[in-house]
Design a protein around this motif. Structure first.
Motif, PDB file in Angstrom:
ATOM      1  N   PRO A  82       1.121  -1.065   0.000  1.00 42.39           N
ATOM      2  CA  PRO A  82      -0.025  -0.185   0.281  1.00 42.39           C
ATOM      3  C   PRO A  82       0.997   1.341   0.314  1.00 42.39           C
ATOM      4  O   PRO A  82       0.424   2.455  -0.720  1.00 42.39           O
ATOM      5  N   ILE A  83       1.826   1.592   1.026  1.00 45.75           N
ATOM      6  CA  ILE A  83       2.508   2.893   0.876  1.00 45.75           C
ATOM      7  C   ILE A  83       3.600   2.169  -0.611  1.00 45.75           C
ATOM      8  O   ILE A  83       4.343   4.005  -1.017  1.00 45.75           O
ATOM      9  N   LEU A  84       3.822   1.409  -0.400  1.00 40.93           N
ATOM     10  CA  LEU A  84       4.952   1.817  -1.456  1.00 40.93           C
ATOM     11  C   LEU A  84       4.492   1.430  -2.970  1.00 40.93           C
ATOM     12  O   LEU A  84       5.420   2.383  -3.954  1.00 40.93           O
ATOM     13  N   ALA A  85       3.025   1.589  -2.913  1.00 39.82           N
ATOM     14  CA  ALA A  85       2.259   1.630  -4.201  1.00 39.82           C
ATOM     15  C   ALA A  85       1.821   3.545  -4.350  1.00 39.82           C
ATOM     16  O   ALA A  85       2.402   4.500  -5.537  1.00 39.82           O
ATOM     17  N   LYS A  86       2.203   3.524  -2.827  1.00 40.42           N
ATOM     18  CA  LYS A  86       1.870   5.823  -3.936  1.00 40.42           C
ATOM     19  C   LYS A  86       3.135   6.037  -3.734  1.00 40.42           C
ATOM     20  O   LYS A  86       3.259   7.087  -4.300  1.00 40.42           O
ATOM     21  N   MET A  87       4.398   5.238  -3.601  1.00 34.93           N
ATOM     22  CA  MET A  87       5.863   5.614  -4.388  1.00 34.93           C
ATOM     23  C   MET A  87       5.589   5.407  -5.282  1.00 34.93           C
ATOM     24  O   MET A  87       6.396   6.580  -6.440  1.00 34.93           O
ATOM     25  N   TYR A  88       5.267   4.618  -6.397  1.00 34.11           N
ATOM     26  CA  TYR A  88       5.526   4.447  -7.316  1.00 34.11           C
ATOM     27  C   TYR A  88       3.998   5.626  -8.021  1.00 34.11           C
ATOM     28  O   TYR A  88       5.038   5.892  -9.162  1.00 34.11           O
ATOM     29  N   GLN A  89       3.052   5.470  -7.168  1.00 31.45           N
ATOM     30  CA  GLN A  89       2.134   6.340  -8.690  1.00 31.45           C
ATOM     31  C   GLN A  89       2.964   8.638  -8.109  1.00 31.45           C
ATOM     32  O   GLN A  89       2.637   8.640  -8.477  1.00 31.45           O
ATOM     33  N   ALA A  90       4.046   8.138  -7.387  1.00 27.59           N
ATOM     34  CA  ALA A  90       3.923   9.598  -6.966  1.00 27.59           C
ATOM     35  C   ALA A  90       5.432  10.115  -7.852  1.00 27.59           C
ATOM     36  O   ALA A  90       6.096  11.393  -7.937  1.00 27.59           O
ATOM     37  N   LEU A  91       5.929   8.577  -8.398  1.00 35.46           N
ATOM     38  CA  LEU A  91       6.964   8.530  -9.114  1.00 35.46           C
ATOM     39  C   LEU A  91       6.826   9.942 -11.021  1.00 35.46           C
ATOM     40  O   LEU A  91       5.675   9.315 -11.056  1.00 35.46           O
ATOM     41  N   ARG A  92       7.566  10.376 -11.462  1.00 34.93           N
ATOM     42  CA  ARG A  92       7.612  10.402 -12.977  1.00 34.93           C
ATOM     43  C   ARG A  92       8.412   9.336 -13.673  1.00 34.93           C
ATOM     44  O   ARG A  92       8.587   8.089 -13.711  1.00 34.93           O
ATOM     45  N   PRO A  93       7.109   9.102 -14.943  1.00 39.08           N
ATOM     46  CA  PRO A  93       7.916   7.350 -15.414  1.00 39.08           C
ATOM     47  C   PRO A  93       9.665   7.637 -15.767  1.00 39.08           C
ATOM     48  O   PRO A  93       9.774   8.799 -16.311  1.00 39.08           O
ATOM     49  N   GLY A  94      10.312   6.501 -15.703  1.00 33.58           N
ATOM     50  CA  GLY A  94      11.582   6.425 -15.149  1.00 33.58           C
ATOM     51  C   GLY A  94      11.701   7.302 -14.210  1.00 33.58           C
ATOM     52  O   GLY A  94      13.320   7.313 -13.915  1.00 33.58           O
ATOM     53  N   GLY A  95      10.941   7.821 -13.152  1.00 39.25           N
ATOM     54  CA  GLY A  95      12.010   7.759 -11.544  1.00 39.25           C
ATOM     55  C   GLY A  95      12.268   6.879 -10.601  1.00 39.25           C
ATOM     56  O   GLY A  95      11.683   5.734 -11.514  1.00 39.25           O
ATOM     57  N   ILE A  96      13.591   6.744 -10.132  1.00 39.06           N
ATOM     58  CA  ILE A  96      13.928   5.955  -9.705  1.00 39.06           C
ATOM     59  C   ILE A  96      13.255   6.153  -7.799  1.00 39.06           C
ATOM     60  O   ILE A  96      12.832   7.574  -7.379  1.00 39.06           O
ATOM     61  N   TRP A  97      13.343   5.106  -7.370  1.00 39.16           N
ATOM     62  CA  TRP A  97      13.433   4.364  -5.616  1.00 39.16           C
ATOM     63  C   TRP A  97      14.653   4.435  -5.181  1.00 39.16           C
ATOM     64  O   TRP A  97      14.690   3.303  -5.684  1.00 39.16           O
ATOM     65  N   VAL A  98      15.048   4.532  -4.303  1.00 40.86           N
ATOM     66  CA  VAL A  98      16.242   3.990  -3.954  1.00 40.86           C
ATOM     67  C   VAL A  98      15.927   3.957  -2.442  1.00 40.86           C
ATOM     68  O   VAL A  98      15.649   4.912  -1.361  1.00 40.86           O
ATOM     69  N   SER A  99      16.342   2.548  -1.940  1.00 42.82           N
ATOM     70  CA  SER A  99      16.904   2.494  -0.256  1.00 42.82           C
ATOM     71  C   SER A  99      18.018   1.655   0.500  1.00 42.82           C
ATOM     72  O   SER A  99      18.205   0.809  -0.408  1.00 42.82           O
ATOM     73  N   TYR A 100      18.482   1.896   0.972  1.00 46.50           N
ATOM     74  CA  TYR A 100      19.465   0.697   2.235  1.00 46.50           C
ATOM     75  C   TYR A 100      18.738  -0.672   2.029  1.00 46.50           C
ATOM     76  O   TYR A 100      19.689  -1.303   2.056  1.00 46.50           O
ATOM     77  N   CYS A 101      17.296  -0.606   1.871  1.00 53.45           N
ATOM     78  CA  CYS A 101      16.937  -2.278   2.878  1.00 53.45           C
ATOM     79  C   CYS A 101      17.196  -2.859   1.170  1.00 53.45           C
ATOM     80  O   CYS A 101      17.622  -2.520   0.236  1.00 53.45           O
ATOM     81  N   ALA A 102      17.295  -4.243   1.368  1.00 49.92           N
ATOM     82  CA  ALA A 102      17.366  -5.117   0.837  1.00 49.92           C
ATOM     83  C   ALA A 102      16.233  -6.088   1.050  1.00 49.92           C
ATOM     84  O   ALA A 102      16.999  -7.301  -0.088  1.00 49.92           O
ATOM     85  N   LYS A 103      15.486  -6.408   1.556  1.00 50.79           N
ATOM     86  CA  LYS A 103      14.722  -7.498   1.931  1.00 50.79           C
ATOM     87  C   LYS A 103      14.273  -8.006   0.453  1.00 50.79           C
ATOM     88  O   LYS A 103      13.335  -7.371   0.110  1.00 50.79           O
ATOM     89  N   GLY A 104      14.362  -9.367   0.720  1.00 50.74           N
ATOM     90  CA  GLY A 104      13.412 -10.287  -0.249  1.00 50.74           C
ATOM     91  C   GLY A 104      11.669  -9.539  -0.343  1.00 50.74           C
ATOM     92  O   GLY A 104      11.462  -9.873  -1.817  1.00 50.74           O
ATOM     93  N   ALA A 105      11.172  -9.518   0.341  1.00 48.29           N
ATOM     94  CA  ALA A 105       9.268  -9.252   0.585  1.00 48.29           C
ATOM     95  C   ALA A 105       9.754  -7.692   0.263  1.00 48.29           C
ATOM     96  O   ALA A 105       8.518  -7.573  -0.636  1.00 48.29           O
TER      97      ALA A 105
END
Length: 223
Positions: free
Chosen positions: A170-193
């Motif tokens: 639910p929250i990550l989908a908000k991040m997808y919507q917030a980005l323009r096409p070609g936008g980058i999301w970056v984080s220190y996290c690396a969990k498989g889930a």
């Protein structure tokens, strides 16, 4: 809210320990190293290969370190940054005064900028240089509803062990919507889930080498 306690990470830079969530704001192996590796090198550097005017959204303003290092980058690289930082629980002013980032960065010319980042009113854009504008928004991440407004997201929420709901679809989908096409999301996290959730939303997920103390990190692209 619980108290936050300052401690020194292994690269000499300060971080905070949240008593409420029992988690630190940065890696104990180096707060400054983590910011540069995750958000500057894997995020800003990648995005600036193709454009010089970049709208950044930071999830978790915290100590202000990510915003401050990004600001210093604009002074050297001719980037034009509009920076929106979201934080539900701002840190206390007395802690801000003790954080050692300006001294560590040798920032004598802009030595008051870090303090001003924290002092400016919330919800009001403030221009710090011709290349850098900052607006801080004090709100919960769940309330965000941006649509194609940003080129780059620094996702610096507390770890999934502390706030798992911030790493789910639910929250990550908000991040997808917030980005323009070609936008980058970056984080220190690396969990498989988290990777699976990002892919389910529509991101192209890249696993990159992590900062000191972490084997991997995630960069995700909105294709």
């Amino acid at each position: 809210m619980g108290q936050n306690i300052i401690f020194e990470t292994q690269d000499g830079s300060h971080s905070l320990m949240s008593e409420q969530y029992q988690v630190s704001y940065h890696s104990k192996y180096g707060a400054l190293q983590e910011t540069k590796h995750v958000f500057i090198e894997a995020g800003l550097n990648e995005k600036s290969l193709h454009q010089k005017e970049i709208d950044i959204l930071e999830i978790g303003f915290g100590t202000g370190l990510n915003a401050y290092v990004t600001f210093l980058e604009t002074l050297e690289r001719g980037l034009q940054i509009s920076y929106t930082a979201v934080e539900a629980y701002p840190i206390a002013e007395e802690l801000v005064q003790q954080l050692n980032y300006p001294q560590l960065m040798g920032d004598s010319v802009q030595d008051d900028v870090f303090q001003r980042f924290h002092a400016i009113p919330w919800e009001q854009p403030h221009t710090f240089s011709p290349q850098f504008q900052l607006v801080k928004e004090q709100k919960h991440f769940e309330s965000l509803a941006y649509k194609a407004a940003f080129d780059l997201i620094y996702y610096d929420a507390f770890a999934p062990t502390a706030q798992p709901e911030l790493w789910e679809e639910p929250i990550l989908a908000k991040m997808y919507q917030a980005l323009r096409p070609g936008g980058i999301w970056v984080s220190y996290c690396a969990k498989g889930a988290v990777k699976r959730a990002l892919r389910a939303i529509g991101f192209e997920v890249q696993t990159l080498p992590g900062p000191p103390g972490k084997r991997e990190m995630i960069r995700a692209i909105k294709s």
